[in-house]
Design a protein around this motif. Structure first.
Motif, PDB file in Angstrom:
ATOM      1  N   MET A  30      36.490  36.058  39.509  1.00  0.00           N
ATOM      2  CA  MET A  30      37.822  36.464  39.045  1.00  0.00           C
ATOM      3  C   MET A  30      37.832  36.381  37.533  1.00  0.00           C
ATOM      4  SD  MET A  30      40.579  37.563  40.503  1.00  0.00           S
ATOM      5  CE  MET A  30      42.222  38.011  39.958  1.00  0.00           C
ATOM      6  N   SER A  31      37.422  37.472  36.882  1.00  0.00           N
ATOM      7  CA  SER A  31      37.339  37.504  35.429  1.00  0.00           C
ATOM      8  C   SER A  31      38.730  37.582  34.817  1.00  0.00           C
ATOM      9  CB  SER A  31      36.519  38.718  34.981  1.00  0.00           C
ATOM     10  OG  SER A  31      37.199  39.918  35.331  1.00  0.00           O
ATOM     11  N   ARG A  32      38.815  37.392  33.508  1.00  0.00           N
ATOM     12  CA  ARG A  32      40.099  37.505  32.828  1.00  0.00           C
ATOM     13  C   ARG A  32      40.647  38.924  32.931  1.00  0.00           C
ATOM     14  NH1 ARG A  32      39.461  33.982  27.212  1.00  0.00           N
ATOM     15  NH2 ARG A  32      39.193  31.935  28.220  1.00  0.00           N
ATOM     16  N   GLY A  33      39.753  39.911  32.834  1.00  0.00           N
ATOM     17  CA  GLY A  33      40.186  41.295  32.939  1.00  0.00           C
ATOM     18  C   GLY A  33      40.769  41.612  34.307  1.00  0.00           C
ATOM     19  N   LEU A  34      40.120  41.123  35.374  1.00  0.00           N
ATOM     20  CA  LEU A  34      40.622  41.370  36.720  1.00  0.00           C
ATOM     21  C   LEU A  34      41.932  40.621  36.954  1.00  0.00           C
ATOM     22  CD1 LEU A  34      40.029  42.823  39.357  1.00  0.00           C
ATOM     23  CD2 LEU A  34      38.762  40.795  40.123  1.00  0.00           C
ATOM     24  N   THR A  35      42.051  39.413  36.407  1.00  0.00           N
ATOM     25  CA  THR A  35      43.299  38.652  36.508  1.00  0.00           C
ATOM     26  C   THR A  35      44.437  39.410  35.842  1.00  0.00           C
ATOM     27  OG1 THR A  35      42.067  36.561  36.488  1.00  0.00           O
ATOM     28  CG2 THR A  35      44.419  36.448  35.987  1.00  0.00           C
ATOM     29  N   LEU A  36      44.180  39.948  34.651  1.00  0.00           N
ATOM     30  CA  LEU A  36      45.201  40.713  33.936  1.00  0.00           C
ATOM     31  C   LEU A  36      45.578  41.983  34.705  1.00  0.00           C
ATOM     32  CD1 LEU A  36      46.910  40.937  31.362  1.00  0.00           C
ATOM     33  CD2 LEU A  36      44.995  42.157  30.290  1.00  0.00           C
ATOM     34  N   LEU A  37      44.580  42.655  35.288  1.00  0.00           N
ATOM     35  CA  LEU A  37      44.858  43.851  36.078  1.00  0.00           C
ATOM     36  C   LEU A  37      45.751  43.522  37.268  1.00  0.00           C
ATOM     37  CD1 LEU A  37      44.410  46.830  36.834  1.00  0.00           C
ATOM     38  CD2 LEU A  37      42.305  46.121  38.013  1.00  0.00           C
ATOM     39  N   PHE A  38      45.463  42.432  37.973  1.00  0.00           N
ATOM     40  CA  PHE A  38      46.287  42.006  39.106  1.00  0.00           C
ATOM     41  C   PHE A  38      47.722  41.713  38.646  1.00  0.00           C
ATOM     42  CE2 PHE A  38      43.290  40.370  42.645  1.00  0.00           C
ATOM     43  CZ  PHE A  38      42.526  41.519  42.543  1.00  0.00           C
ATOM     44  N   ALA A  39      47.845  41.037  37.505  1.00  0.00           N
ATOM     45  CA  ALA A  39      49.176  40.662  37.008  1.00  0.00           C
ATOM     46  C   ALA A  39      50.006  41.894  36.662  1.00  0.00           C
ATOM     47  CB  ALA A  39      49.036  39.747  35.792  1.00  0.00           C
ATOM     48  N   ILE A  40      49.392  42.851  35.960  1.00  0.00           N
ATOM     49  CA  ILE A  40      50.131  44.052  35.549  1.00  0.00           C
ATOM     50  C   ILE A  40      50.444  44.930  36.759  1.00  0.00           C
ATOM     51  CG2 ILE A  40      50.060  46.136  34.139  1.00  0.00           C
ATOM     52  CD1 ILE A  40      48.238  44.634  32.197  1.00  0.00           C
ATOM     53  N   ALA A  41      49.464  45.102  37.651  1.00  0.00           N
ATOM     54  CA  ALA A  41      49.687  45.928  38.840  1.00  0.00           C
ATOM     55  C   ALA A  41      50.771  45.315  39.722  1.00  0.00           C
ATOM     56  CB  ALA A  41      48.385  46.072  39.628  1.00  0.00           C
ATOM     57  N   GLY A  42      50.738  43.991  39.901  1.00  0.00           N
ATOM     58  CA  GLY A  42      51.773  43.327  40.688  1.00  0.00           C
ATOM     59  C   GLY A  42      53.137  43.430  40.052  1.00  0.00           C
ATOM     60  N   GLY A  43      53.182  43.328  38.707  1.00  0.00           N
ATOM     61  CA  GLY A  43      54.453  43.440  38.001  1.00  0.00           C
ATOM     62  C   GLY A  43      55.068  44.826  38.127  1.00  0.00           C
ATOM     63  N   THR A  44      54.230  45.866  38.037  1.00  0.00           N
ATOM     64  CA  THR A  44      54.756  47.224  38.196  1.00  0.00           C
ATOM     65  C   THR A  44      55.225  47.483  39.624  1.00  0.00           C
ATOM     66  OG1 THR A  44      52.526  48.105  38.634  1.00  0.00           O
ATOM     67  CG2 THR A  44      53.296  48.138  36.355  1.00  0.00           C
ATOM     68  N   ALA A  45      54.558  46.858  40.589  1.00  0.00           N
ATOM     69  CA  ALA A  45      54.969  47.040  41.987  1.00  0.00           C
ATOM     70  C   ALA A  45      56.329  46.398  42.251  1.00  0.00           C
ATOM     71  CB  ALA A  45      53.915  46.450  42.923  1.00  0.00           C
ATOM     72  N   VAL A  46      56.509  45.153  41.832  1.00  0.00           N
ATOM     73  CA  VAL A  46      57.772  44.467  42.106  1.00  0.00           C
ATOM     74  C   VAL A  46      58.912  45.053  41.278  1.00  0.00           C
ATOM     75  CG1 VAL A  46      57.636  42.613  40.377  1.00  0.00           C
ATOM     76  CG2 VAL A  46      58.701  42.157  42.588  1.00  0.00           C
ATOM     77  N   ALA A  47      58.585  45.685  40.149  1.00  0.00           N
ATOM     78  CA  ALA A  47      59.621  46.332  39.339  1.00  0.00           C
ATOM     79  C   ALA A  47      60.311  47.459  40.099  1.00  0.00           C
ATOM     80  CB  ALA A  47      59.016  46.875  38.044  1.00  0.00           C
ATOM     81  N   ASN A  48      59.608  48.046  41.076  1.00  0.00           N
ATOM     82  CA  ASN A  48      60.198  49.135  41.864  1.00  0.00           C
ATOM     83  C   ASN A  48      61.478  48.714  42.578  1.00  0.00           C
ATOM     84  OD1 ASN A  48      58.172  50.955  41.176  1.00  0.00           O
ATOM     85  ND2 ASN A  48      56.899  50.395  42.923  1.00  0.00           N
ATOM     86  N   LEU A  49      61.633  47.416  42.797  1.00  0.00           N
ATOM     87  CA  LEU A  49      62.824  46.917  43.487  1.00  0.00           C
ATOM     88  C   LEU A  49      64.076  47.012  42.628  1.00  0.00           C
ATOM     89  CD1 LEU A  49      61.343  43.644  45.033  1.00  0.00           C
ATOM     90  CD2 LEU A  49      61.800  45.784  46.235  1.00  0.00           C
ATOM     91  N   TYR A  50      63.908  47.089  41.313  1.00  0.00           N
ATOM     92  CA  TYR A  50      65.046  46.899  40.408  1.00  0.00           C
ATOM     93  C   TYR A  50      65.337  48.094  39.510  1.00  0.00           C
ATOM     94  CZ  TYR A  50      64.363  42.127  41.949  1.00  0.00           C
ATOM     95  OH  TYR A  50      64.217  41.013  42.735  1.00  0.00           O
ATOM     96  N   ASP A  56      42.035  33.755  46.532  1.00  0.00           N
ATOM     97  CA  ASP A  56      40.759  33.803  47.244  1.00  0.00           C
ATOM     98  C   ASP A  56      39.583  34.005  46.292  1.00  0.00           C
ATOM     99  OD1 ASP A  56      42.026  33.501  49.655  1.00  0.00           O
ATOM    100  OD2 ASP A  56      41.968  35.627  50.193  1.00  0.00           O
ATOM    101  N   LEU A  57      39.764  34.867  45.299  1.00  0.00           N
ATOM    102  CA  LEU A  57      38.664  35.220  44.406  1.00  0.00           C
ATOM    103  C   LEU A  57      38.417  34.172  43.328  1.00  0.00           C
ATOM    104  CD1 LEU A  57      39.404  39.037  43.903  1.00  0.00           C
ATOM    105  CD2 LEU A  57      37.686  37.990  45.385  1.00  0.00           C
ATOM    106  N   ALA A  58      39.433  33.379  42.980  1.00  0.00           N
ATOM    107  CA  ALA A  58      39.274  32.357  41.933  1.00  0.00           C
ATOM    108  C   ALA A  58      38.525  31.142  42.473  1.00  0.00           C
ATOM    109  CB  ALA A  58      40.649  31.937  41.410  1.00  0.00           C
ATOM    110  N   ASP A  59      37.774  30.490  41.607  1.00  0.00           N
ATOM    111  CA  ASP A  59      37.121  29.252  42.037  1.00  0.00           C
ATOM    112  C   ASP A  59      38.124  28.102  41.988  1.00  0.00           C
ATOM    113  OD1 ASP A  59      37.090  27.976  39.362  1.00  0.00           O
ATOM    114  OD2 ASP A  59      35.624  29.539  38.883  1.00  0.00           O
ATOM    115  N   ASP A  60      37.749  26.985  42.599  1.00  0.00           N
ATOM    116  CA  ASP A  60      38.688  25.869  42.758  1.00  0.00           C
ATOM    117  C   ASP A  60      39.191  25.319  41.434  1.00  0.00           C
ATOM    118  OD1 ASP A  60      38.436  26.080  45.476  1.00  0.00           O
ATOM    119  OD2 ASP A  60      36.930  24.493  45.663  1.00  0.00           O
ATOM    120  N   THR A  61      38.374  25.373  40.394  1.00  0.00           N
ATOM    121  CA  THR A  61      38.762  24.755  39.122  1.00  0.00           C
ATOM    122  C   THR A  61      39.739  25.616  38.322  1.00  0.00           C
ATOM    123  OG1 THR A  61      36.862  25.750  37.981  1.00  0.00           O
ATOM    124  CG2 THR A  61      36.565  23.557  38.963  1.00  0.00           C
TER     125      THR A  61
END
Length: 390
Positions: free
Chosen positions: A1-21, A118-123
């Motif tokens: 789970m790289s920083r780039g993939l984390t950022l992609l998940f955050a932005i994609a999730g934010g745009t998805a939930v924005a559809n509600l409002y 799931d993709l992130a390590d425990d630490t």
């Protein structure tokens, strides 16, 4: 789970939930264009939330049994089709149906959050989940402002066309970025839904955490709903656009709360949850004495957002640690309970405002926060640590 993939998940999730409002600041605009009352147009927000609750309950658990590399982009493409249907709706009836389908299909953010766990390590799991959850919150807080700006420039239908295009782009990006993963469970669909309730029944820590999460989201929506009443009345009498800017003030809370996940990674999750609840109590005390001061209200907004979102991230991360094989189902329970708490809080704000104004809202929020703080104190050495069945 790289920083780039984390950022992609955050932005994609934010745009998805924005559809509600998107529709929330446009109700009068939409009602006038479709020749209907603002009251009937107000149902656009309600049916979207109903669709979202149904999607959280019926679709999010599938993240544990389907290939999420295909399932998540597929849902985003379905949401894009629903957004186009919203943009082309010829009547209020058609728009109500389209927004219901939009709510049902725009739950990809709630699938990306457990996938990040799931993709992130425990630490680093707390930090990664905190970043993704903060992305969802930023989407909620900025959606109203973006919607109003685009609608003023190009009409209300333009925001739905634009959101559809963005959804398609993120579907393609996620299809390439999400690694292939085997399903974590092999269950029939009825068994899958029943297993959500089974994990709630068996895990005492889950039940206590769900209570804390629902209470936090309930007081949060109660505050924000009542804040609109406060700022539109004297002595403020702010315009709708000015009130919308207070959502941007809440972004500071979202960005600060993102670091709450690191406290979980360091083993401070339960103590930090207690600090968060103490801060929620403090925010309502500040709000109580700031009813006629814009500066005081801003302090209360920032403090409440930091505390509630921090508690939310810590609760969610602890849930994911309880059962790595059932994270999507645990997220289903978490989102559904939060939605119930939020709906109750929003309804309570109207009742309390009519009964006693801002004072009644602030005192009730402080009281509920004190009750949750007491539950945390009772549970931190027992139920909240219990990872087994009763």
């Amino acid at each position: 789970m790289s920083r780039g993939l984390t950022l992609l998940f955050a932005i994609a999730g934010g745009t998805a939930v924005a559809n509600l409002y998107w529709a929330q600041p446009l109700l009068e605009f939409v009602g006038r264009d479709l020749h209907t009352s603002t009251a009937l147009a107000g149902w656009l927000v309600t049916v979207t939330q109903i669709g979202y609750a149904a999607g959280a309950l019926l679709l999010v658990p599938l993240g544990d049994v389907l290939d999420r590399r295909r399932f998540i982009p597929g849902l985003m493409l379905c949401a894009a089709l629903a957004l186009v249907a919203c943009a082309l709706a010829p009547s209020i009836g058609a728009l109500l149906v389209a927004t219901t389908l939009l709510g049902l299909t725009t739950v990809s953010g709630q699938l990306l959050t457990p996938l990040a766990g799931d993709l992130a390590d425990d630490t680093r799991r707390g930090q990664v989940v905190g970043t993704v959850v903060s992305g969802l919150l930023i989407g909620i807080l900025t959606s109203r402002t973006i919607s109003g700006l685009i609608a003023d420039a190009a009409g209300w239908r333009a925001i739905y066309f634009a959101a559809a295009a963005v959804s398609v782009v993120f579907a393609l990006l996620l299809r390439r970025a999400i690694p292939p993963l085997a399903p974590k469970a092999r269950l029939s669909y009825p068994q899958l839904l029943l297993s959500v309730w089974k994990v709630i029944r068996q895990e005492r820590a889950v039940r206590w955490t769900l209570f804390l999460g629902a209470t936090a989201f309930g007081v949060f929506t109660m505050f924000w709903t009542a804040l609109t009443f406060l700022l539109s009345a004297r002595p403020f009498s702010y315009s709708v656009s000015a009130i919308g800017l207070f959502g941007l003030i809440g972004l500071s809370g979202a960005l600060a709360a993102q670091r709450a996940g690191r406290l979980h990674d360091r083993g401070w999750s339960l103590p930090a949850t207690g600090w968060g609840w103490a801060a929620i109590v403090g925010s309502f005390v500040v709000a109580l004495f700031a009813g006629r001061s814009a500066a005081g209200v801003i302090v209360a907004v920032v403090l409440l957002d930091i505390a509630v979102q921090g508690v939310n991230i810590l609760n969610q991360t602890r849930l994911f640690a309880l059962s790595p094989h059932a994270r999507s189902r645990l997220n289903t329970a978490f989102v559904t309970c939060n939605f119930i708490g939020g709906a109750i809080g929003s309804a309570a704000a109207s009742v309390l405002w009519s009964a006693g104004g801002w004072t009644a809202v602030s005192l009730t929020g402080a009281g509920l926060a004190c009750a949750a703080l007491l539950a945390w104190a009772l549970g931190r050495r027992g139920p909240l640590l219990n990872e087994g069945s009763d």
